[in-house]
Write a protein that holds these residues in place. Structure first.
Motif, PDB file in Angstrom:
ATOM      1  N   ALA A  77     -49.323  16.642 -12.757  1.00  0.00           N
ATOM      2  CA  ALA A  77     -49.479  14.908 -12.253  1.00  0.00           C
ATOM      3  C   ALA A  77     -49.333  14.990 -10.786  1.00  0.00           C
ATOM      4  N   ASP A  78     -50.110  14.058 -10.143  1.00  0.00           N
ATOM      5  CA  ASP A  78     -49.802  13.548  -8.720  1.00  0.00           C
ATOM      6  C   ASP A  78     -48.828  12.482  -8.459  1.00  0.00           C
ATOM      7  N   LYS A  94     -35.048  11.734 -14.930  1.00  0.00           N
ATOM      8  CA  LYS A  94     -33.971  12.686 -14.494  1.00  0.00           C
ATOM      9  C   LYS A  94     -34.558  14.133 -14.503  1.00  0.00           C
ATOM     10  N   ARG A  95     -35.269  14.468 -15.612  1.00  0.00           N
ATOM     11  CA  ARG A  95     -35.773  15.720 -15.824  1.00  0.00           C
ATOM     12  C   ARG A  95     -36.866  16.324 -14.828  1.00  0.00           C
ATOM     13  N   ILE A  96     -37.735  15.161 -14.573  1.00  0.00           N
ATOM     14  CA  ILE A  96     -38.613  15.597 -13.758  1.00  0.00           C
ATOM     15  C   ILE A  96     -38.197  15.620 -12.213  1.00  0.00           C
ATOM     16  N   LYS A  97     -37.181  14.741 -11.623  1.00  0.00           N
ATOM     17  CA  LYS A  97     -36.724  14.868 -10.489  1.00  0.00           C
ATOM     18  C   LYS A  97     -35.953  15.855 -10.262  1.00  0.00           C
ATOM     19  N   LYS A  98     -35.377  16.592 -11.255  1.00  0.00           N
ATOM     20  CA  LYS A  98     -34.463  17.795 -11.146  1.00  0.00           C
ATOM     21  C   LYS A  98     -35.556  18.973 -11.162  1.00  0.00           C
ATOM     22  N   ALA A  99     -36.645  18.934 -11.741  1.00  0.00           N
ATOM     23  CA  ALA A  99     -37.635  20.157 -11.566  1.00  0.00           C
ATOM     24  C   ALA A  99     -38.415  19.974 -10.260  1.00  0.00           C
ATOM     25  N   GLN A 100     -38.670  18.846 -10.104  1.00  0.00           N
ATOM     26  CA  GLN A 100     -39.617  18.372  -9.158  1.00  0.00           C
ATOM     27  C   GLN A 100     -39.109  17.283  -8.142  1.00  0.00           C
ATOM     28  N   PRO A 101     -38.387  17.678  -7.164  1.00  0.00           N
ATOM     29  CA  PRO A 101     -37.752  16.514  -6.548  1.00  0.00           C
ATOM     30  C   PRO A 101     -38.852  15.875  -5.647  1.00  0.00           C
ATOM     31  N   ASN A 102     -39.778  16.221  -5.496  1.00  0.00           N
ATOM     32  CA  ASN A 102     -40.848  15.750  -4.544  1.00  0.00           C
ATOM     33  C   ASN A 102     -41.911  14.845  -5.391  1.00  0.00           C
ATOM     34  N   LYS A 103     -41.804  14.957  -6.684  1.00  0.00           N
ATOM     35  CA  LYS A 103     -42.940  14.522  -7.461  1.00  0.00           C
ATOM     36  C   LYS A 103     -42.609  12.930  -7.221  1.00  0.00           C
ATOM     37  N   PRO A 104     -43.715  11.944  -6.910  1.00  0.00           N
ATOM     38  CA  PRO A 104     -43.408  10.527  -7.051  1.00  0.00           C
ATOM     39  C   PRO A 104     -43.161   9.978  -8.102  1.00  0.00           C
ATOM     40  N   VAL A 105     -42.271   9.121  -8.452  1.00  0.00           N
ATOM     41  CA  VAL A 105     -42.039   8.500  -9.820  1.00  0.00           C
ATOM     42  C   VAL A 105     -41.886   6.968  -9.574  1.00  0.00           C
ATOM     43  N   LEU A 106     -42.797   6.250 -10.139  1.00  0.00           N
ATOM     44  CA  LEU A 106     -42.715   4.626 -10.168  1.00  0.00           C
ATOM     45  C   LEU A 106     -42.195   4.250 -11.625  1.00  0.00           C
ATOM     46  N   TYR A 107     -41.519   3.203 -11.429  1.00  0.00           N
ATOM     47  CA  TYR A 107     -41.088   2.641 -12.589  1.00  0.00           C
ATOM     48  C   TYR A 107     -41.500   1.152 -12.768  1.00  0.00           C
ATOM     49  N   TYR A 108     -42.357   0.730 -13.690  1.00  0.00           N
ATOM     50  CA  TYR A 108     -43.174  -0.419 -13.735  1.00  0.00           C
ATOM     51  C   TYR A 108     -42.941  -1.037 -15.108  1.00  0.00           C
ATOM     52  N   ILE A 109     -42.235  -2.151 -15.216  1.00  0.00           N
ATOM     53  CA  ILE A 109     -41.676  -2.862 -16.379  1.00  0.00           C
ATOM     54  C   ILE A 109     -40.397  -2.256 -16.547  1.00  0.00           C
ATOM     55  N   LEU A 110     -39.457  -2.786 -15.641  1.00  0.00           N
ATOM     56  CA  LEU A 110     -38.022  -2.338 -15.641  1.00  0.00           C
ATOM     57  C   LEU A 110     -37.387  -2.321 -16.733  1.00  0.00           C
ATOM     58  N   PRO A 111     -36.189  -1.378 -17.138  1.00  0.00           N
ATOM     59  CA  PRO A 111     -35.262  -1.965 -18.198  1.00  0.00           C
ATOM     60  C   PRO A 111     -34.559  -3.177 -18.014  1.00  0.00           C
ATOM     61  N   GLN A 112     -33.975  -3.753 -19.027  1.00  0.00           N
ATOM     62  CA  GLN A 112     -33.379  -5.189 -18.781  1.00  0.00           C
ATOM     63  C   GLN A 112     -31.994  -4.888 -18.530  1.00  0.00           C
ATOM     64  N   VAL A 113     -31.781  -4.332 -17.310  1.00  0.00           N
ATOM     65  CA  VAL A 113     -30.408  -4.209 -16.826  1.00  0.00           C
ATOM     66  C   VAL A 113     -29.402  -5.465 -16.827  1.00  0.00           C
ATOM     67  N   TRP A 114     -30.185  -6.402 -16.672  1.00  0.00           N
ATOM     68  CA  TRP A 114     -29.488  -7.835 -16.558  1.00  0.00           C
ATOM     69  C   TRP A 114     -29.070  -8.411 -17.660  1.00  0.00           C
ATOM     70  N   ALA A 115     -29.592  -7.847 -19.040  1.00  0.00           N
ATOM     71  CA  ALA A 115     -29.047  -8.129 -20.175  1.00  0.00           C
ATOM     72  C   ALA A 115     -27.914  -7.348 -20.751  1.00  0.00           C
ATOM     73  N   TRP A 116     -27.951  -5.864 -20.333  1.00  0.00           N
ATOM     74  CA  TRP A 116     -26.866  -5.039 -20.779  1.00  0.00           C
ATOM     75  C   TRP A 116     -27.118  -3.777 -19.980  1.00  0.00           C
ATOM     76  N   LYS A 117     -26.280  -3.043 -19.776  1.00  0.00           N
ATOM     77  CA  LYS A 117     -26.174  -1.774 -19.152  1.00  0.00           C
ATOM     78  C   LYS A 117     -26.353  -1.772 -17.945  1.00  0.00           C
ATOM     79  N   ALA A 118     -25.856  -2.911 -16.958  1.00  0.00           N
ATOM     80  CA  ALA A 118     -26.093  -2.742 -15.662  1.00  0.00           C
ATOM     81  C   ALA A 118     -26.066  -1.719 -14.921  1.00  0.00           C
ATOM     82  N   TYR A 119     -25.137  -0.731 -15.449  1.00  0.00           N
ATOM     83  CA  TYR A 119     -24.761   0.516 -14.527  1.00  0.00           C
ATOM     84  C   TYR A 119     -26.095   1.415 -14.540  1.00  0.00           C
ATOM     85  N   ARG A 120     -27.041   1.326 -15.408  1.00  0.00           N
ATOM     86  CA  ARG A 120     -28.280   1.909 -15.303  1.00  0.00           C
ATOM     87  C   ARG A 120     -28.994   1.770 -14.067  1.00  0.00           C
TER      88      ARG A 120
END
Length: 356
Positions: A77-78, A94-120
């Protein structure tokens, strides 16, 4: 351009469907619902449709294999597009960035860190290149990679009420088998007490399935609809299982009550992990509008009847007494708060390799 997409939820695939027309030349890899003959996902989102801690634990080996497969596929993938489903997508990033540090990764529809697990939040920011926030208050949890892009439902919903009324009552008992089994019998009791047209909204992904097996003998009480937005627009009131549908109803302007019941063990664990005063997205946004902590405020747009409190008499009382005029007026404030749709902004980011 080739994009590896990880869209495991029904709602994520609805949002992906709204995004794809803005990216007509993209070849899609990964996990998603196919839209045409060219689509060849390696797995279906249905493979990931589990609820509750026990079910998740029983499928850990499957999730592990899927992570390895998706990480390898990322090499082709590009760009990588992650959508919701944090328990799977954060380890995948984590897996993708460890193997391919320069692979662009976009997170769309973010996890609800405001509800719980803010450390994420810092973990997500470390392993992703850009974060598309669909809630204005999400930005405060991140340093510099998150940007508010609007909300995808404003791309998808074509209906909006301007006055109170409707010709039916809508029932939406969820999209998972376990939810339907727990909530539909209570909705049936309510439907038997209400006159007029009653509509059961069934997820579009259920088309072609044996609905009598899924919903039981009481299916004949209802007219079946696969079009949630149109049915909500035509309804005077709705009974809705927790989820995206509650926000859809609020944006359309249809008064409703959130009715939810989990397995006792799951509810006990969640209650002790997530200390929220409300679970409905519209109520969470309504908290923010009133300068309260989202999900932990006291100002509510709609009633929420949960767990042992969920019964037919309570739902019927709300149906009879809820102030429809006030709901319509207040619900439109949610539209103003969310501003605009998100698909065009996200597509622009992707076209420019996340440099936009």
């Amino acid at each position: 351009m080739k994009i590896l997409v990880s869209a495991l939820e029904v709602s994520s695939n609805i949002h992906l469907k709204a995004l794809r027309p803005h990216l007509p030349k993209v070849e899609w890899l990964g996990v998603y619902e196919p839209l045409n003959a060219r689509d060849k996902p390696i797995l279906s989102p249905k493979n990931f449709s589990v609820m509750g801690f026990k079910e998740v634990f029983g499928r850990l080996f499957f999730f592990y294999k899927a992570l390895k497969t998706m990480a390898r596929l990322a090499e082709q993938a590009d760009l990588v597009l992650l959508m919701d489903s944090s328990s799977f997508n954060i380890p995948l990033a984590k897996r993708i960035k460890k193997a391919q540090p320069n692979k662009p990764v976009l997170y769309y529809i973010l996890p609800q860190v405001w509800a719980w697990k803010a450390y994420r939040a810092p973990i997500i920011e470390k392993h992703c290149d850009k974060l598309a926030a669909i809630l204005p208050f999400e930005l405060s949890y991140y340093q510099d990679k998150a940007q508010f892009v609007g909300h995808p439902l404003l791309d998808e919903i074509k209906y909006q009420k301007t006055e109170v009324g409707g010709k039916s009552v809508v029932f939406m008992p969820g999209s998972r088998k376990q939810e339907i089994e727990r909530i539909l019998p209570i909705f049936v009791q309510v439907a038997q007490k209400i006159g007029g047209k009653k509509v059961l909204v069934v997820p579009a992904s259920f088309q072609g399935l044996d609905l009598n097996t899924l919903y039981g003998a009481h299916l004949k009480l209802f007219e079946v609809s696969f079009d949630a937005h149109k049915s909500l627009f035509e309804a005077s009131f709705a009974f809705i299982c927790s989820g995206t549908a509650t926000l859809e109803a609020a944006l359309i302007g249809t008064p409703f009550v959130l009715a939810y019941k989990a397995r006792p063990l799951d509810f006990f664990i969640a209650k002790n992990l997530v200390h929220l005063t409300c679970i409905g997205l519209a109520n969470i946004f309504y908290n923010a509008l009133h300068h309260e902590s989202p999900g932990r405020g006291q100002t509510m747009l709609h009633p929420e009847i949960i767990q042992d409190d969920l019964n037919a008499p309570t739902l019927l009382e709300i149906y009879e007494t809820l102030d429809r005029e006030k709901f319509l007026q207040e619900s439109q404030k949610i539209r103003t708060y969310l501003q605009h749709g998100s698909a065009q902004v996200v597509a622009e980011w992707i076209r420019h390799g996340l440099r936009a």
